[in-house]
Design a protein around this motif. Structure first.
Motif, PDB file in Angstrom:
ATOM      1  N   ASP A 163     -31.467  47.879  64.604  1.00 37.66           N
ATOM      2  CA  ASP A 163     -32.540  48.302  65.507  1.00 37.66           C
ATOM      3  C   ASP A 163     -32.364  49.775  65.888  1.00 37.66           C
ATOM      4  O   ASP A 163     -31.460  50.470  65.394  1.00 37.66           O
ATOM      5  CB  ASP A 163     -32.605  47.402  66.743  1.00 37.66           C
ATOM      6  CG  ASP A 163     -31.446  47.618  67.714  1.00 37.66           C
ATOM      7  OD1 ASP A 163     -30.504  48.365  67.380  1.00 37.66           O
ATOM      8  OD2 ASP A 163     -31.488  47.041  68.816  1.00 37.66           O
ATOM      9  N   SER A 164     -33.233  50.276  66.776  1.00 38.68           N
ATOM     10  CA  SER A 164     -33.223  51.697  67.123  1.00 38.68           C
ATOM     11  C   SER A 164     -31.926  52.116  67.808  1.00 38.68           C
ATOM     12  O   SER A 164     -31.434  53.231  67.592  1.00 38.68           O
ATOM     13  CB  SER A 164     -34.423  52.032  68.032  1.00 38.68           C
ATOM     14  OG  SER A 164     -34.409  51.224  69.190  1.00 38.68           O
ATOM     15  N   THR A 165     -31.351  51.233  68.634  1.00 42.05           N
ATOM     16  CA  THR A 165     -30.073  51.561  69.284  1.00 42.05           C
ATOM     17  C   THR A 165     -28.967  51.655  68.256  1.00 42.05           C
ATOM     18  O   THR A 165     -28.109  52.557  68.318  1.00 42.05           O
ATOM     19  CB  THR A 165     -29.721  50.494  70.346  1.00 42.05           C
ATOM     20  OG1 THR A 165     -30.810  50.343  71.246  1.00 42.05           O
ATOM     21  CG2 THR A 165     -28.479  50.889  71.124  1.00 42.05           C
ATOM     22  N   GLY A 166     -28.971  50.711  67.297  1.00 42.45           N
ATOM     23  CA  GLY A 166     -27.980  50.765  66.227  1.00 42.45           C
ATOM     24  C   GLY A 166     -28.121  52.028  65.403  1.00 42.45           C
ATOM     25  O   GLY A 166     -27.120  52.669  65.035  1.00 42.45           O
ATOM     26  N   LEU A 167     -29.378  52.417  65.107  1.00 37.36           N
ATOM     27  CA  LEU A 167     -29.610  53.648  64.356  1.00 37.36           C
ATOM     28  C   LEU A 167     -29.122  54.867  65.133  1.00 37.36           C
ATOM     29  O   LEU A 167     -28.516  55.782  64.557  1.00 37.36           O
ATOM     30  CB  LEU A 167     -31.106  53.792  64.040  1.00 37.36           C
ATOM     31  CG  LEU A 167     -31.677  52.823  63.002  1.00 37.36           C
ATOM     32  CD1 LEU A 167     -33.195  52.872  63.014  1.00 37.36           C
ATOM     33  CD2 LEU A 167     -31.141  53.138  61.609  1.00 37.36           C
ATOM     34  N   HIS A 168     -29.399  54.876  66.446  1.00 35.64           N
ATOM     35  CA  HIS A 168     -28.960  56.000  67.282  1.00 35.64           C
ATOM     36  C   HIS A 168     -27.439  56.103  67.292  1.00 35.64           C
ATOM     37  O   HIS A 168     -26.873  57.208  67.138  1.00 35.64           O
ATOM     38  CB  HIS A 168     -29.491  55.823  68.701  1.00 35.64           C
ATOM     39  CG  HIS A 168     -28.957  56.823  69.676  1.00 35.64           C
ATOM     40  ND1 HIS A 168     -29.372  58.136  69.700  1.00 35.64           N
ATOM     41  CD2 HIS A 168     -28.009  56.697  70.657  1.00 35.64           C
ATOM     42  CE1 HIS A 168     -28.716  58.786  70.645  1.00 35.64           C
ATOM     43  NE2 HIS A 168     -27.883  57.939  71.242  1.00 35.64           N
ATOM     44  N   ASN A 169     -26.753  54.981  67.486  1.00 30.19           N
ATOM     45  CA  ASN A 169     -25.286  55.003  67.524  1.00 30.19           C
ATOM     46  C   ASN A 169     -24.698  55.379  66.172  1.00 30.19           C
ATOM     47  O   ASN A 169     -23.694  56.103  66.096  1.00 30.19           O
ATOM     48  CB  ASN A 169     -24.747  53.638  67.967  1.00 30.19           C
ATOM     49  CG  ASN A 169     -24.887  53.425  69.458  1.00 30.19           C
ATOM     50  OD1 ASN A 169     -25.870  53.843  70.051  1.00 30.19           O
ATOM     51  ND2 ASN A 169     -23.917  52.770  70.078  1.00 30.19           N
ATOM     52  N   LEU A 170     -25.340  54.900  65.101  1.00 31.50           N
ATOM     53  CA  LEU A 170     -24.860  55.246  63.759  1.00 31.50           C
ATOM     54  C   LEU A 170     -25.039  56.734  63.501  1.00 31.50           C
ATOM     55  O   LEU A 170     -24.146  57.401  62.947  1.00 31.50           O
ATOM     56  CB  LEU A 170     -25.620  54.430  62.712  1.00 31.50           C
ATOM     57  CG  LEU A 170     -25.232  54.654  61.244  1.00 31.50           C
ATOM     58  CD1 LEU A 170     -23.767  54.305  61.022  1.00 31.50           C
ATOM     59  CD2 LEU A 170     -26.129  53.811  60.331  1.00 31.50           C
ATOM     60  N   ASP A 171     -26.172  57.287  63.927  1.00 35.29           N
ATOM     61  CA  ASP A 171     -26.423  58.712  63.763  1.00 35.29           C
ATOM     62  C   ASP A 171     -25.400  59.546  64.552  1.00 35.29           C
ATOM     63  O   ASP A 171     -24.866  60.545  64.043  1.00 35.29           O
ATOM     64  CB  ASP A 171     -27.841  59.040  64.233  1.00 35.29           C
ATOM     65  CG  ASP A 171     -28.214  60.493  63.988  1.00 35.29           C
ATOM     66  OD1 ASP A 171     -28.118  60.936  62.825  1.00 35.29           O
ATOM     67  OD2 ASP A 171     -28.588  61.180  64.953  1.00 35.29           O
ATOM     68  N   SER A 172     -25.095  59.122  65.772  1.00 31.19           N
ATOM     69  CA  SER A 172     -24.108  59.824  66.594  1.00 31.19           C
ATOM     70  C   SER A 172     -22.730  59.759  65.938  1.00 31.19           C
ATOM     71  O   SER A 172     -21.970  60.739  65.942  1.00 31.19           O
ATOM     72  CB  SER A 172     -24.036  59.221  67.997  1.00 31.19           C
ATOM     73  OG  SER A 172     -25.281  59.331  68.648  1.00 31.19           O
ATOM     74  N   PHE A 173     -22.418  58.573  65.380  1.00 33.52           N
ATOM     75  CA  PHE A 173     -21.130  58.378  64.703  1.00 33.52           C
ATOM     76  C   PHE A 173     -21.005  59.301  63.492  1.00 33.52           C
ATOM     77  O   PHE A 173     -19.953  59.906  63.248  1.00 33.52           O
ATOM     78  CB  PHE A 173     -21.015  56.913  64.280  1.00 33.52           C
ATOM     79  CG  PHE A 173     -19.793  56.594  63.478  1.00 33.52           C
ATOM     80  CD1 PHE A 173     -18.520  56.663  64.049  1.00 33.52           C
ATOM     81  CD2 PHE A 173     -19.892  56.227  62.145  1.00 33.52           C
ATOM     82  CE1 PHE A 173     -17.390  56.364  63.306  1.00 33.52           C
ATOM     83  CE2 PHE A 173     -18.777  55.927  61.397  1.00 33.52           C
ATOM     84  CZ  PHE A 173     -17.519  55.996  61.972  1.00 33.52           C
ATOM     85  N   ILE A 174     -22.113  59.417  62.744  1.00 35.68           N
ATOM     86  CA  ILE A 174     -22.108  60.291  61.554  1.00 35.68           C
ATOM     87  C   ILE A 174     -21.919  61.756  61.955  1.00 35.68           C
ATOM     88  O   ILE A 174     -21.131  62.493  61.350  1.00 35.68           O
ATOM     89  CB  ILE A 174     -23.418  60.103  60.755  1.00 35.68           C
ATOM     90  CG1 ILE A 174     -23.460  58.699  60.146  1.00 35.68           C
ATOM     91  CG2 ILE A 174     -23.556  61.162  59.670  1.00 35.68           C
ATOM     92  CD1 ILE A 174     -24.819  58.325  59.565  1.00 35.68           C
ATOM     93  N   ARG A 175     -22.630  62.195  62.985  1.00 33.61           N
ATOM     94  CA  ARG A 175     -22.518  63.590  63.441  1.00 33.61           C
ATOM     95  C   ARG A 175     -21.109  63.902  63.954  1.00 33.61           C
ATOM     96  O   ARG A 175     -20.553  64.967  63.671  1.00 33.61           O
ATOM     97  CB  ARG A 175     -23.546  63.851  64.549  1.00 33.61           C
ATOM     98  CG  ARG A 175     -24.984  63.821  64.064  1.00 33.61           C
ATOM     99  CD  ARG A 175     -25.970  64.035  65.208  1.00 33.61           C
ATOM    100  NE  ARG A 175     -27.352  63.877  64.769  1.00 33.61           N
ATOM    101  CZ  ARG A 175     -28.056  64.841  64.197  1.00 33.61           C
ATOM    102  NH1 ARG A 175     -27.510  66.043  64.010  1.00 33.61           N
ATOM    103  NH2 ARG A 175     -29.306  64.619  63.806  1.00 33.61           N
TER     104      ARG A 175
END
Length: 552
Positions: A490-502
């Motif tokens: 979901d959008s929260t998972g995508l946000h956390n994954l994006d933060s993790f990648i950065r």
């Protein structure tokens, strides 16, 4: 098609033999529905003919436009509590507006194809508010069942019982006896035949005896419908309703409750009917049909209506197999209203109370309630909270809080079943199987971390992912996020994954995704994460991911 009434499909192969069956079923159901419609109308706080008008108009429309072949619509016991509460707070006009709004909501739900979604409301929520309604209906009938002379009964459940105990000495023995005999006849007759419910027999016999006693000059203090109401033996003219933003705003919560309760009860009734006749109803069409009925009925002074499982089963047991039976039942009720309704004024109020006490007992589902108490703590808490709120407060609060609590507990369960595991070369689990083959092993090289996510990557587990990452002390060269067991993100998972990648990029750590399914991959593309990582770093399996991590 979203809207496809069953009536038009069944008429294609209709024949005289089926019409005869539908005719007999419709006549019997119409006669059976008469006392129930009157009882539900009075218990809801309106005059007896309002219940009949609802059964006539809504019954006709639900059969004509509905998505079930055998569903019989009309006023039901489930609406008594909510209707009575709305009338007390907003008056008859407020009830009419709320019912029209509920009809619009039901049509919208049908057009949006939410018919199947309604079926997934947690079972403890349904049992909780159904049992709560049953107890509330029973409580509302104590005054008429005992013949207490009370000018006004409080709306609150607790206050009602306080008043009852205070006026215990005012109980009328003949009213209690009338109520008890009514219940005894209904229960006894059910064991003889199920084609004609004992309700009809009880009302006919008890009413005749009460009329005869009064006709002979004996006054036993048994109040009848005619003592309290004047039944108008005619169909009313439609009236207009005034809508404004303030009114809509105030009545939206009760309108939502009417819509939800109507949707749940009608679809549950249709599902039960499907199991008996071996058919499949169209849930979205059924919602639209219910919505049209609740849009039109209030214009004639009617109350909310939905599918009635008792009348539907009576229809089935007497041979009804098409919506024609439901239409005939409405016509029969219309004829009774126009030509025989004055006879209803002789029905004792304590007799109607007995009918509704039986209805409340059947609604209570106490055996199911008791069995649910043996389930998990979360199910028990949802059940008891919904039940308590229904009884102590009202159905609007109960459904809202019950659904909210059920969703929160579901999220908690999903979070508990989803877990994240870290595999590195420094732990004993660095040898990890990719398949069921016992000799197939996976070696994770030094400087590579593998994060295995097992379950949906949604807001409930996204924070857990951050916590697991924070616990890893060393900075690796590459991180593989294994997502073969992630059905969606979901959008929260995508946000956390994006933060993790950065964050990983900031520390010059390479990120590789493994085993991403098509649905998750599409979500990654739409969010821009796929472009950020690069297609070469999104691998179909763990072996390719390890090669990319090793730079091979």
């Amino acid at each position: 098609m979203v809207f496809s009434p069953k009536l038009f499909g069944t008429l294609k192969n209709y024949n005289q033999a089926q019409f005869y069956k539908d005719l007999m079923a419709g006549v019997i159901v119409g006669i059976v529905a008469l006392p129930l419609a009157i009882a539900f109308g009075i218990a809801s706080g309106v005059s007896p003919e309002k219940g009949l008008i609802t059964a006539i108009i809504a019954g006709f429309i639900i059969s004509f436009f509905g998505g079930s072949k055998v569903q019989i619509g009309g006023p039901t016991g489930a609406f008594i509590v909510i209707v009575y509460g709305i009338i007390q707070q907003y008056g008859i006009t407020g009830l009419a507006i709320a019912t029209v709004m509920a009809g619009a909501l039901l049509i919208t739900m049908g057009l949006l194809k939410l018919g199947n979604v309604i079926k997934f409301i947690p079972f403890p929520v349904i049992v909780g508010f159904t049992s709560g309604i049953a107890l509330t209906i029973f409580t509302t009938q104590i005054k008429d069942a005992t013949g207490m002379q009370l000018d006004k009964v409080p709306a609150s459940f607790i206050d009602k019982w306080i008043v009852y105990f205070e006026h215990f000495s005012g109980i009328g023995i003949w009213s209690v006896l009338t109520c008890a005999i009514t219940i005894l006849i209904i229960v006894s007759f059910t064991k003889i035949t199920k084609k004609i419910p004992g309700t009809l027999i009880a009302i006919v016999l008890v009413t005749f005896v009460a009329w005869l006693i009064r006709h002979l000059g004996y006054n036993l203090g048994i109040e009848t419908i005619g003592d309290r109401f004047t039944i108008q033996a005619s169909m009313p003219q439609p009236v207009g309703l005034h809508f404004d933003f303030a009114t809509i705003q105030h009545l939206l919560p009760p309108a939502f409750t009417i819509a939800m309760l109507g949707a749940i009860e009608s679809l549950l009734s249709a599902m039960v009917a499907d199991g008996v006749i071996g058919d499949k109803h169209d849930s979205n069409t059924e919602l639209i049909g219910q919505g049209i009925a609740n849009l039109v009925t209030p214009l004639f002074g009617g109350i909310p209506a939905t599918g009635a499982i008792a009348r539907t089963m009576t229809n089935i047991n007497n041979g009804g197999r098409t919506p024609v039976a439901g239409i005939i039942h409405a016509v029969v009720l219309l004829l009774i209203l126009l030509f025989l309704s004055p006879l209803a004024q002789h029905i004792p109020m304590s007799c109607l109370a007995g009918v509704l006490i039986v209805v409340s007992y059947n609604m209570s589902e106490w055996r199911t309630f008791r069995s649910l108490l043996k389930n998990s703590k979360s199910d028990v808490s949802v059940l008891l909270v919904t039940f308590s709120l229904t009884v102590v407060f009202d159905l609007t609060i109960a459904i809202t809080i019950g659904l909210l609590l059920a969703m929160l507990l579901l999220i908690k369960r999903l979070t508990e079943t989803s877990h994240i595991t870290v595999f590195t070369d420094d732990v004993s689990a660095s040898v990890y199987q990719e398949s069921t083959a016992s000799d197939e092993k996976l070696d994770i090289p030094a400087g590579v971390e593998v994060y295995e996510i097992n379950g949906p990557f949604f807001f409930g587990i996204a924070n857990k992912f951050d916590e697991v990452v924070a616990q890893v002390a060393e900075m690796p060269k590459a991180r593989i996020i294994r997502m073969r067991k992630v059905p969606f993100i979901d959008s929260t998972g995508l946000h956390n994954l994006d933060s993790f990648i950065r964050l990983s990029r900031h520390h010059k750590i390479k990120i590789i995704l493994s085993g991403v399914n098509e649905q998750v991959h599409n979500s990654l593309r739409r969010s821009g994460i796929a472009n950020e990582i690069g297609d070469e770093n999104i691998c179909s399996n763990i072996y390719d991911a390890l090669k990319v991590a090793s730079g091979k």
